[in-house]
Design an enzyme around this catalytic site. Structure first.
Site, PDB file in Angstrom:
ATOM      1  CE  LYS A 116       2.432  -8.636   4.251  1.00 40.03           C
ATOM      2  NZ  LYS A 116       1.761  -8.186   5.440  1.00 40.03           N
ATOM      3  CD  GLU A 200      -2.508 -13.727   0.493  1.00 42.36           C
ATOM      4  OE1 GLU A 200      -3.469 -12.925   0.563  1.00 42.36           O
ATOM      5  OE2 GLU A 200      -1.734 -13.951   1.430  1.00 42.36           O
ATOM      6  CG  HIS A 235      -5.303  -2.889   0.871  1.00 43.67           C
ATOM      7  ND1 HIS A 235      -6.377  -3.726   0.697  1.00 43.67           N
ATOM      8  CD2 HIS A 235      -4.833  -2.622  -0.368  1.00 43.67           C
ATOM      9  CE1 HIS A 235      -6.534  -3.961  -0.594  1.00 43.67           C
ATOM     10  NE2 HIS A 235      -5.614  -3.293  -1.257  1.00 43.67           N
ATOM     11  NE  ARG A 292       3.097  -4.058  14.373  1.00 44.83           N
ATOM     12  CZ  ARG A 292       1.851  -3.753  14.046  1.00 44.83           C
ATOM     13  NH1 ARG A 292       0.975  -3.425  14.982  1.00 44.83           N
ATOM     14  NH2 ARG A 292       1.449  -3.801  12.800  1.00 44.83           N
TER      15      ARG A 292
END
Ligand code: ADP
Ligand code: ADP
Ligand code: MG
Length: 682
Positions: A116, A200, A235, A292
């Site tokens: 990420k 973040e 999440h 994917r």
């Protein structure tokens, strides 16, 4: 098109890929672990090869074994599905080296998006908007803490290599940062073998909106609109829909362009999803790219009328994308619900067990059911506990929502904890119904979703009582040499006997209800059922497909009731209740068994013998019906064993304590010396 492909996955996605392959005339090779030798995806495939023991590390994650299987079977390509090896760049490369087409993006694109942190650095260069944060290589705790302080709390620490909602920590105060970082790192190292994290800004009440993109090897790329996956727990997505409520053409075009910029930046080919986090005002930021096919791709298929797996196969064969962007349009609305084996009341703890009873609604053009299991199959602890995906389509969002609500009500599962009731409540919440979506929806609606269930209506107990009486009646008729249960005649008690049934309501949270009692007596038209505060007139017959047609106080409806030992599961009016049927005489049997047989608790008359002597029976199975003190009671098998002989005949009067049934228990290891092979006496 390929002649033969290997599907390197299991469960619903393996079954789903096979459907498209079959339609296109492509042969399929399934792989399976020892736990899946008889799984649905194996049964459906043209060919199947075992690849190792149950743990995923020793089977579905063993790239070498899968590639060897593909070569042995003569497959030309490998479809990885989602999860497992689908985002493993080494596996993609190894496929190519072995002369197999990997049905997915180039290994370089997987690698570029695999971290990420690295992906965010790339996206920054491609001018794709990012959530304010830090994704640099310097991982010193002071540097990360400083970054968090600069961003401003709350912040989110994320594992760079994370996925599936794992490896994330929300931090609300600077003082908590160090501990959260340490724990996030531990989880990241354990789950993903990589400690790197990024920081973040934690957005409050954001939405998760993602864009489905497709690119081919001829330089064409387009997007297939968006999906809103804001309804999440831990999440992780629970409900997904397309299009995103409130989306307008301008914003869709902007997000689509950003997603395609992300894809181009990594030389993408095939199907992919660019996930954005969206602020209430509409500003959107890149979160990650999943390289994917996504679990929730069916909602996109429903609104576009396209088959994404077919597109994947065509692109992997080297064909150009079948359509251009301006040829695509959105038709109606689709919502997907993920049905999981889990216990929502215990923080969605995954559950395992056998699907003793599984009844799904009928699929149609507007209702799709993607499942990898059938009745009788098991949800094991080895893999993801998803049971099925239910996808409803409608002209409008509300039409799709209502259809999904109905389908959830018609979905019946017995044998393991599941989230069906939770999903029904979830899509009925005012927040979901009015499309007031964001990732906090489940928390916001907590009271409605987890509030204690209303008291069980007498009606539900009446259905359970009818089913139990029906079973005993059926057994009695069977004993008398007649075949009945599926006949459509109503069953009746031998008037004027009265029977009392005791029920314990299960699964109603910690505050257990007291036992409920219903007294049943036969009437000319059926039964009278007496509850603590009310009386119901009841009758019942069995329809062709085995469901009950119940009439209660002149109102007729269909219901289902499944008996599993002492448990009775009732499905009616879209609700599901579980009861334990407490049979006082059966308990007596348990004590009486020590003396060698099943005895009468009170003087009475034998009404029916329910099994043939010499029959093997399971614990709780009714063996004999006794009428005593105007009540009819079944004497049940006290344990698994053999009903050796009846010492009485139908019509006979018996005295209290008389041994009515000679019963032989199955040997219990360690208790019953000599009867099981080689077990030493205790
Ligand atoms: P999505 O956005 O498609 O839900 P996730 O990252 O949550 O993506 O993962 C997709 C699915 O892949 C999960 O629901 C899970 O079934 C499966 N999955 C992911 N990792 C693994 C793994 N290591 N083993 C087995 N299944 C996995
Ligand atoms: P995963 O790889 O596990 O899917 P993601 O980065 O896609 O991880 O995030 C998963 C979910 O976590 C998102 O769908 C969103 O609900 C939440 N989330 C991620 N980043 C943020 C953020 N910066 N602020 C608030 N919530 C976030
Ligand atoms: Mg994600």
């Amino acid at each position: 098109m390929f002649r033969k492909i290997l599907i390197a996955n299991r469960g619903e996605i393996a079954c789903r890929i096979q459907r498209t392959a079959k339609r296109l005339g492509v042969e399929t090779v399934a792989v399976y672990s020892d736990a899946d030798a008889n799984a649905l995806h194996v049964r459906l495939a043209d060919e199947a090869l075992g690849i190792g023991p149950a743990p995923a590390k020793e089977s579905y994650l063993r790239g070498a074994a899968i590639i060897a299987a593909a070569r042995r079977a003569g497959a030309q390509a490998v479809h990885p599905g989602y999860g497992f090896l689908s985002e493993n760049a080494e596996f993609a490369e190894q496929c190519t080296q072995a002369g197999l087409v990997f049905i997915g993006p180039p290994a370089t694109a997987i690698r570029a998006m695999g971290s990420k942190s690295a992906a965010k650095a790339l996206m920054h260069k491609a001018s794709v908007p990012l959530v304010p944060g830090y994704h640099g290589p310097d991982q010193a705790p002071e540097v990360l803490q400083q970054a968090a302080d600069d961003i401003g709390y709350p912040v989110l620490i994320k594992a760079s290599a994370g996925g599936g909602g794992k490896g994330m920590r929300r931090v609300d105060r600077a003082a908590d940062f160090a501990a959260a970082l340490a724990s996030c790192r531990r989880e990241a190292a354990a789950s993903f073998g990589n400690e790197q994290v990024l920081i973040e800004k934690y957005l409050l009440q954001p939405r998760h909106i993602e864009i489905q993109i497709f690119a081919d090897s001829h330089g064409n790329a387009l997007h297939l609109f968006e999906r809103d996956c804001s309804v999440q727990r831990r999440h992780q997505k629970v409900l997904e829909e397309a299009p995103a409520p409130g989306m307008d053409a301008a914003r869709r075009a902007k997000m689509g362009a950003a997603a395609l910029a992300a894809a181009r930046a990594v030389g993408y080919v095939g199907a992919g999803t660019v996930e954005f986090i969206v602020e209430p005002g509409g500003s959107f930021y890149f979160m990650e790219m999943n390289t994917r096919l996504q679990v929730e791709h069916p909602v996109t298929e429903m609104i576009t009328g396209l088959d994404l797996v077919e597109w994947q196969l065509r692109v992997a064969c080297g064909e150009a994308l079948p359509l251009r962007q301006d040829q695509l349009s959105i038709h109606g609305h689709a919502i997907e619900a993920r049905i999981y084996a889990e216990d929502p009341a215990r923080d969605f703890l995954p559950a395992t067990g056998r699907l003793v009873h599984l009844l799904t609604p009928l699929p149609s053009a507007s209702l799709r059911i993607d499942a990898g299991v059938e009745q009788g199959d098991e949800i094991t602890p080895y893999y993801d506990p998803m049971i099925a995906k239910l996808v409803a389509w409608g002209e409008t969002r509300e039409a799709a929502r209502v259809r999904l609500a109905q389908a959830l009500q018609d979905f019946q599962i017995v044998g393991l904890s599941n989230n069906l009731q939770f999903l029904s409540r979830l899509i009925a919440t005012p927040a979901f119904a009015s499309a007031d979506l964001d990732t906090t929806l489940i928390e916001r609606e907590h009271a409605r979703l987890f509030g204690s269930a209303p008291a069980v209506p007498d009606e539900m107990l009446a259905i359970a009582a009818l089913r139990i009486i029906g079973q005993d009646y059926q057994a009695a008729r069977r004993g008398a040499g007649a075949a009945v249960w599926r006949s459509s005649d109503s069953w009746r008690l031998n008037a004027p006997a009265e029977r009392r049934l005791y029920f314990r309501v299960l699964g109603q949270g910690p505050a257990e209800e007291p036992d409920r009692v219903v007294t049943v007596s036969a009437t000319a038209a059926g039964f009278q059922m007496q509850f603590a505060g009310a009386t119901l007139q009841a009758s019942c017959s069995v329809t062709e497909n085995g469901t009950l047609r119940v009439t209660l106080n002149k109102r007729t409806f269909d219901a289902n009731a499944v008996i599993q030992g002492a448990r009775c599961e009732v499905f009616a009016h879209g609700e599901h209740f579980s009861f334990e049927h407490a049979d006082p005489l059966a308990h007596v049997g348990v004590e009486a068994i020590a003396a060698g047989g099943v005895r009468a608790l009170m003087p009475g008359r034998v009404v029916a013998l329910l099994v043939r002597p010499g029959t093997r029976v399971a614990k709780g199975e009714p063996l004999l019906i006794l009428e005593a003190m105007k009540m009819e009671q079944s004497l049940c098998a006290p344990a698994d064993g053999e009903c050796v002989a009846f010492n009485v005949a139908v019509g006979e009067q018996v005295t209290e304590g008389a041994e009515l049934i000679e019963f032989k228990l199955d040997p219990v290891p360690g208790l019953d010396a000599g009867s099981s092979s080689g077990a030493p006496a205790a």
